[in-house]
Design an enzyme around this catalytic site. Structure first.
Site, PDB file in Angstrom:
ATOM      1  N   SER A 114       9.226 -22.834 -32.977  1.00 24.81           N
ATOM      2  CA  SER A 114       8.247 -23.819 -33.391  1.00 24.81           C
ATOM      3  C   SER A 114       8.406 -24.285 -34.840  1.00 24.81           C
ATOM      4  O   SER A 114       9.411 -24.875 -35.194  1.00 24.81           O
ATOM      5  CB  SER A 114       6.855 -23.261 -33.132  1.00 24.81           C
ATOM      6  OG  SER A 114       5.910 -24.273 -33.299  1.00 24.81           O
ATOM      7  N   HIS A 115       7.430 -23.957 -35.693  1.00 26.97           N
ATOM      8  CA  HIS A 115       7.460 -24.442 -37.067  1.00 26.97           C
ATOM      9  C   HIS A 115       8.289 -23.545 -37.985  1.00 26.97           C
ATOM     10  O   HIS A 115       8.422 -23.842 -39.170  1.00 26.97           O
ATOM     11  CB  HIS A 115       6.028 -24.549 -37.601  1.00 26.97           C
ATOM     12  CG  HIS A 115       5.313 -23.225 -37.564  1.00 26.97           C
ATOM     13  ND1 HIS A 115       4.900 -22.645 -36.386  1.00 26.97           N
ATOM     14  CD2 HIS A 115       4.977 -22.363 -38.542  1.00 26.97           C
ATOM     15  CE1 HIS A 115       4.321 -21.480 -36.657  1.00 26.97           C
ATOM     16  NE2 HIS A 115       4.354 -21.288 -37.957  1.00 26.97           N
ATOM     17  N   ASP A 282       6.071 -30.836 -35.634  1.00 26.47           N
ATOM     18  CA  ASP A 282       6.841 -29.631 -35.945  1.00 26.47           C
ATOM     19  C   ASP A 282       8.106 -29.576 -35.092  1.00 26.47           C
ATOM     20  O   ASP A 282       8.392 -30.496 -34.321  1.00 26.47           O
ATOM     21  CB  ASP A 282       5.985 -28.366 -35.795  1.00 26.47           C
ATOM     22  CG  ASP A 282       5.627 -28.056 -34.354  1.00 26.47           C
ATOM     23  OD1 ASP A 282       5.668 -28.976 -33.515  1.00 26.47           O
ATOM     24  OD2 ASP A 282       5.311 -26.886 -34.059  1.00 26.47           O
ATOM     25  N   ASP A 284       9.112 -28.093 -32.408  1.00 25.44           N
ATOM     26  CA  ASP A 284       9.074 -28.210 -30.949  1.00 25.44           C
ATOM     27  C   ASP A 284       8.080 -29.271 -30.474  1.00 25.44           C
ATOM     28  O   ASP A 284       7.825 -29.391 -29.273  1.00 25.44           O
ATOM     29  CB  ASP A 284       8.773 -26.853 -30.296  1.00 25.44           C
ATOM     30  CG  ASP A 284       7.400 -26.308 -30.665  1.00 25.44           C
ATOM     31  OD1 ASP A 284       6.924 -26.587 -31.784  1.00 25.44           O
ATOM     32  OD2 ASP A 284       6.803 -25.613 -29.833  1.00 25.44           O
ATOM     33  N   ASP A 286       4.789 -29.792 -30.727  1.00 25.07           N
ATOM     34  CA  ASP A 286       3.405 -29.633 -30.267  1.00 25.07           C
ATOM     35  C   ASP A 286       2.384 -29.824 -31.393  1.00 25.07           C
ATOM     36  O   ASP A 286       1.206 -30.026 -31.128  1.00 25.07           O
ATOM     37  CB  ASP A 286       3.185 -28.296 -29.535  1.00 25.07           C
ATOM     38  CG  ASP A 286       3.674 -27.097 -30.303  1.00 25.07           C
ATOM     39  OD1 ASP A 286       4.202 -27.263 -31.424  1.00 25.07           O
ATOM     40  OD2 ASP A 286       3.546 -25.973 -29.781  1.00 25.07           O
ATOM     41  N   ARG A 287       2.833 -29.778 -32.663  1.00 22.81           N
ATOM     42  CA  ARG A 287       1.884 -29.989 -33.763  1.00 22.81           C
ATOM     43  C   ARG A 287       1.942 -31.416 -34.285  1.00 22.81           C
ATOM     44  O   ARG A 287       2.976 -32.077 -34.158  1.00 22.81           O
ATOM     45  CB  ARG A 287       2.233 -29.069 -34.935  1.00 22.81           C
ATOM     46  CG  ARG A 287       2.109 -27.619 -34.613  1.00 22.81           C
ATOM     47  CD  ARG A 287       2.372 -26.805 -35.863  1.00 22.81           C
ATOM     48  NE  ARG A 287       2.198 -25.392 -35.542  1.00 22.81           N
ATOM     49  CZ  ARG A 287       1.879 -24.472 -36.426  1.00 22.81           C
ATOM     50  NH1 ARG A 287       1.718 -24.797 -37.689  1.00 22.81           N
ATOM     51  NH2 ARG A 287       1.732 -23.218 -36.059  1.00 22.81           N
ATOM     52  N   THR A 351      -7.253 -17.746 -31.801  1.00 17.13           N
ATOM     53  CA  THR A 351      -6.098 -18.566 -32.193  1.00 17.13           C
ATOM     54  C   THR A 351      -4.998 -18.501 -31.134  1.00 17.13           C
ATOM     55  O   THR A 351      -4.680 -17.429 -30.643  1.00 17.13           O
ATOM     56  CB  THR A 351      -5.571 -18.043 -33.542  1.00 17.13           C
ATOM     57  OG1 THR A 351      -6.586 -18.267 -34.518  1.00 17.13           O
ATOM     58  CG2 THR A 351      -4.300 -18.746 -33.955  1.00 17.13           C
ATOM     59  N   LYS A 383      -0.507 -27.863 -26.681  1.00 17.56           N
ATOM     60  CA  LYS A 383      -0.895 -28.889 -27.637  1.00 17.56           C
ATOM     61  C   LYS A 383       0.220 -29.927 -27.665  1.00 17.56           C
ATOM     62  O   LYS A 383       1.352 -29.642 -27.306  1.00 17.56           O
ATOM     63  CB  LYS A 383      -1.180 -28.280 -29.005  1.00 17.56           C
ATOM     64  CG  LYS A 383      -0.084 -27.432 -29.613  1.00 17.56           C
ATOM     65  CD  LYS A 383      -0.620 -26.758 -30.876  1.00 17.56           C
ATOM     66  CE  LYS A 383       0.436 -25.989 -31.633  1.00 17.56           C
ATOM     67  NZ  LYS A 383       0.571 -24.593 -31.161  1.00 17.56           N
TER      68      LYS A 383
HETATM   69  C1  VG1 Z   1      -0.008 -20.154 -35.618  1.00 19.25           C
HETATM   70  C2  VG1 Z   1      -1.282 -20.976 -35.677  1.00 19.25           C
HETATM   71  C3  VG1 Z   1      -1.898 -21.105 -34.303  1.00 19.25           C
HETATM   72  C4  VG1 Z   1      -0.862 -21.704 -33.350  1.00 19.25           C
HETATM   73  C5  VG1 Z   1       0.400 -20.863 -33.360  1.00 19.25           C
HETATM   74  C6  VG1 Z   1       1.495 -21.454 -32.524  1.00 19.25           C
HETATM   75  O1  VG1 Z   1      -0.309 -18.849 -35.184  1.00 19.25           O
HETATM   76  O2  VG1 Z   1      -2.185 -20.389 -36.571  1.00 19.25           O
HETATM   77  O3  VG1 Z   1      -3.054 -21.878 -34.385  1.00 19.25           O
HETATM   78  O4  VG1 Z   1      -1.377 -21.764 -32.045  1.00 19.25           O
HETATM   79  O5  VG1 Z   1       0.888 -20.752 -34.700  1.00 19.25           O
HETATM   80  O6  VG1 Z   1       1.818 -22.742 -32.946  1.00 19.25           O
HETATM   81  P1  VG1 Z   1      -0.442 -17.605 -36.213  1.00 19.25           P
HETATM   82  O7  VG1 Z   1      -0.639 -16.404 -35.351  1.00 19.25           O
HETATM   83  O8  VG1 Z   1       0.827 -17.596 -37.006  1.00 19.25           O
HETATM   84  O9  VG1 Z   1      -1.609 -17.921 -37.072  1.00 19.25           O
HETATM   85  V1  VG1 Z   1       3.399 -23.281 -32.788  1.00 19.25           V
HETATM   86  O10 VG1 Z   1       3.383 -24.905 -32.979  1.00 19.25           O
HETATM   87  O11 VG1 Z   1       4.120 -22.421 -34.097  1.00 19.25           O
HETATM   88  O12 VG1 Z   1       3.931 -22.665 -31.389  1.00 19.25           O
HETATM   89 CO    CO Z   2       5.058 -25.787 -32.399  1.00 20.90          CO
END
Ligand code: VG1
Ligand code: CO
Length: 557
Positions: A114-115, A282, A284, A286-287, A351, A383
Site C-alpha cells: 500500500s502506502h 497511494d 495500491d 485505495d487512498r 481501524t 476503500k
Molecule cells: C493504516 C491506517 C488505516 C488503514 C490501513 C490500511 O493502518 O491507519 O486506517 O486502513 O493503514 O491502509 P495502521 O494500522 O498503520 O494505522 V492501506 O491503504 O495502507 O492498505
Molecule cells: Co492503500
C-alpha cells in the site's frame, strides 16, 4: 499438451507471518528469502474454504511480477481451477474487489504494501480478500497465522509459466486436470462499474466547460493506468491534468502516500491557484487526498461528511438509496452529524477496512471512511481512491461551487470537527509498547475519569478513558485493544494507537480532535492552533517524547 506435475516442497515455519491491519507487510528482502512467500501463500490456500476461482494482481511494486507467477503456479498445484490475473500483474486494490464481485470468484490475493515505500530496499505485502471482495476478516487472518506456525510443506507446479503481458485465456494440463489462467485488462471491469455508479456525461461536460482545472497525482503507483483511462480518455480531462502516471517498481523513490508530507509536490502546484481541484492516491489506489484551489486541504473526516451530505447527486445512491454511514474510531465525528440530520444509522468501527464489510453485506452501510485518507461505499468492499475523486467531481459539477466554499458551507451548517494526526514512524518497539502499557495503567487508575488537565487557558475534564473494543453488530465477533481513547467532557478526544501496517519497528499514531460550532466563531481557524492545547496534554500524559526520544512527529496530517 504435456501434463505438468505437482511438486511438494518441504519447508519450515517462519515467525511473524501474522497479517496486520491490512495483510502481511515486510521488507522485500524478507519476502525474497527462500520459501517465505511460498509458505504464506500456501497458508492462504489452506485457509480458503472455496477456491475454485481466485483473482491475482498487485500494485506493480518491486517483486510483484515474480510473486504473481509463484501464486499462479501454487494455485495450479492446490486444486484451484481458474485464476484471473490483471495484465502485467497489475490491479489496484479497489479493482481486485470489483473483479471478485463482478465475476463472483471465491476471493483474491493482492500484492501490495500500500502506502509503504517499494523498490529493492522497500516493502512488499500480500493480502487475501474473500468472496465478498473485502479484506479477509480476523477469523480468517488468524487462521492463516495459526497455519503458518506449523507448516511443513507447500505445493507448486515448478515449470508453469504464464504470459501475463497479453489479455486472453491460457490453459494448462496439470496432472491431467485442466487449469485455466485468464489475463484481463487491468482497468476495464473497474471502469464499467464506475460508469454504472456516476453520471459520466455530467462530469465530462463540467470538466470540458473548463470552469474547473484539475491536477491528479498517481504518485507512480498503480493508479496511473486508471487515471489515464478514466479521467483523461473517458472524461476528457486534458492529458496534462494527470502527473506521475507510470507505475514504477520503487514509486520513484518516494512514499506513495497521499498526505501533505509525501505529496508535497502536488500541494505546491495547487498553491499556485491555477487548479480548482487536486487529488493524489497511494501505491495500491485505495487512498485519496482531496485538495481545493490554493491547496485548500480537505481532511478525510470532513471529506466523508461532505460526501454523506451530497450522495443524492450520484446516480448509484439515487437508485439504491442511502443506508447507514460508518467511520473508524479515530476518524473525527463530522459524518455523525450528517447521519443525525438525515436520520441514518452511524457505526464506529476499529481501524481497518475489513470491519465495514459485514455491515455492507447486511445492507446497513452505504458510505464509510477513515481519517487515513480512505473513503468508499458499498459498491465494493475496499476503500476506493478514484471513486472518491469521481464522487467529489460529481459534487462540484452538481453544486457549481468550489471545494473551499463547499467546506465552509458545511461547517456553517454542521459545525466543524478539527482533527489532526501525528505519526511517529519507525520508533523502537520496546519503549513504544511500554508507552502504551503505562498509559493503559494510568487511565485505569481509580481517579483518572473526572481528572482535569490544563494547557494555557484551556481546561479539559476526562469523561471516558478506555482501550477501544468493538463488537461486530452482524456476527457478534469481538475485537479488543484497538486504541487508547481519552474523551473529555466537551467531546474532544485524544487517541493513541500502534500502527499495524509497518514492516519494522513501531509507528505510534496520536489522533486529536475537537468540535466547534458557529457560536465559537472559530470555523476558519487553523487546525493545529485550535488543537494545540490538546496536543500538549496528549504529549504530557503519554510522556511520548521521553519514550520515543522524538521531538517532533514524522508526519502531521
Ligand atoms: C493504516 C491506517 C488505516 C488503514 C490501513 C490500511 O493502518 O491507519 O486506517 O486502513 O493503514 O491502509 P495502521 O494500522 O498503520 O494505522 V492501506 O491503504 O495502507 O492498505
Ligand atoms: Co492503500
Amino acid at each position: 499438451m504435456t501434463s505438468l506435475t505437482i511438486t511438494t516442497v518441504a519447508t519450515k515455519p517462519f515467525d511473524g507471518q501474522k497479517p496486520g491491519t491490512s495483510g502481511l507487510r515486510k521488507p522485500v528482502h524478507t519476502f525474497m528469502g527462500s520459501n517465505y512467500s511460498e509458505n504464506f501463500i500456501q497458508c492462504i490456500l489452506n485457509a480458503a474454504e472455496d477456491k475454485d476461482t481466485l483473482v491475482v494482481g498487485g500494485d506493480g511494486r518491486y517483486h510483484n511480477t515474480h510473486v504473481v507467477q509463484t501464486i499462479v503456479a501454487m494455485c495450479a498445484a492446490n486444486q484451484v481451477r481458474r485464476v484471473i490475473v490483471g495484465q502485467s500483474g497489475i490491479l489496484s486494490t479497489p479493482a481486485v474487489s470489483a473483479v471478485i464481485r463482478k465475476r463472483q470468484t471465491n476471493g483474491g490475493i493482492i500484492l501490495t504494501a500500500s502506502h509503504n515505500p517499494g523498490g529493492p530496499d522497500g516493502d512488499f505485502g500480500i493480502k487475501f480478500n474473500t468472496s465478498n471482495g473485502g479484506p479477509a476478516p480476523e477469523s480468517v487472518t488468524n487462521h492463516i497465522y495459526e497455519l503458518s506456525k506449523s507448516l511443513t510443506q507447500y505445493k507448486i507446479v515448478n515449470n508453469l509459466k504464464v504470459d501475463v503481458s497479453r489479455v486472453g485465456v491460457q490453459t494448462f494440463d496439470v496432472s491431467d486436470n485442466k487449469f485455466t489462467v485468464e489475463v484481463i485488462d487491468s482497468v476495464e471491469d473497474y471502469l464499467q462499474l464506475m460508469k454504472e455508479i456516476f453520471d459520466f456525461n455530467a462530469i465530462k461536460s463540467y470538466l470540458s466547460s473548463r470552469s474547473l482545472k484539475i491536477l491528479i497525482d498517481a504518485m507512480n503507483g498503480v493508479m496511473g493506468p486508471y487515471v489515464k483511462r478514466i479521467l483523461i480518455s473517458e472524461l476528457g480531462a486534458p492529458s496534462e491534468s494527470a502527473i506521475r502516471c507510470s507505475p514504477l517498481e520503487d514509486f520513484g523513490g518516494h512514499h506513495p502516500d497521499p498526505n501533505l508530507t509525501y505529496a508535497a509536490d502536488l500541494v505546491q502546484r495547487l498553491e499556485s491557484g491555477e487548479y480548482g481541484f487536486g487529488a493524489a492516491f497511494d501505491g495500491d489506489g485505495d487512498r485519496n487526498m482531496i485538495l481545493g484551489k490554493n491547496a485548500f486541504f480537505v481532511t478525510p473526516s470532513d471529506s466523508l461528511a461532505v460526501l454523506a451530505d451530497h450522495l443524492d447527486c450520484i446516480p448509484y445512491f439515487q437508485k439504491g438509496g442511502i443506508k447507514g454511514f460508518a467511520r473508524s474510531m479515530p476518524t473525527a465525528g463530522a459524518v455523525d452529524r450528517v447521519a443525525l440530520k438525515t436520520n441514518k444509522e452511524i457505526f464506529e468501527t476499529p481501524t481497518g477496512w475489513k470491519f465495514f464489510g459485514n455491515l455492507m453485506d447486511a445492507q446497513r452501510l452505504s458510505l464509510c471512511g477513515e481519517e487515513s485518507f480512505g473513503t468508499g461505499s458499498d459498491h465494493i468492499r475496499e476503500k476506493d481512491g478514484l471513486w472518491a475523486v469521481l464522487a467529489w467531481l460529481s459534487v462540484l459539477a452538481n453544486t457549481r461551487k468550489g471545494v473551499e466554499e463547499i467546506l465552509v458551507n458545511h461547517w456553517n451548517r454542521f459545525g466543524r470537527n478539527f482533527f489532526t494526526r501525528y505519526d511517529y514512524e519507525n520508533c523502537e518497539t520496546k519503549p513504544s509498547n511500554e508507552l502504551m502499557t503505562e498509559l493503559e495503567k494510568l487511565l485505569s487508575g481509580p481517579d483518572f475519569v473526572g481528572k482535569t488537565f490544563r494547557s494555557g487557558d484551556k481546561e479539559y475534564t476526562v469523561s471516558v478513558a478506555d482501550n477501544f473494543s468493538y463488537k461486530d453488530p452482524i456476527d457478534g465477533s469481538l475485537t479488543t485493544n484497538q486504541g487508547i481513547r481519552l474523551i473529555f467532557s466537551d467531546g474532544s478526544r485524544i487517541i493513541y494507537r500502534l500502527s499495524g501496517t509497518g514492516s519494522q519497528g513501531a509507528t505510534i499514531r496520536l489522533y486529536v480532535d475537537c468540535y466547534e460550532n458557529e457560536k465559537s466563531l472559530k470555523l476558519r481557524a487553523d487546525a493545529q492552533e485550535v488543537l494545540k492545547p490538546l496536543i500538549d496534554i496528549a504529549l504530557q500524559i503519554s510522556k511520548l517524547r521521553e519514550y520515543t526520544g522524538r521531538d517532533a512527529p514524522t508526519v502531521i496530517t
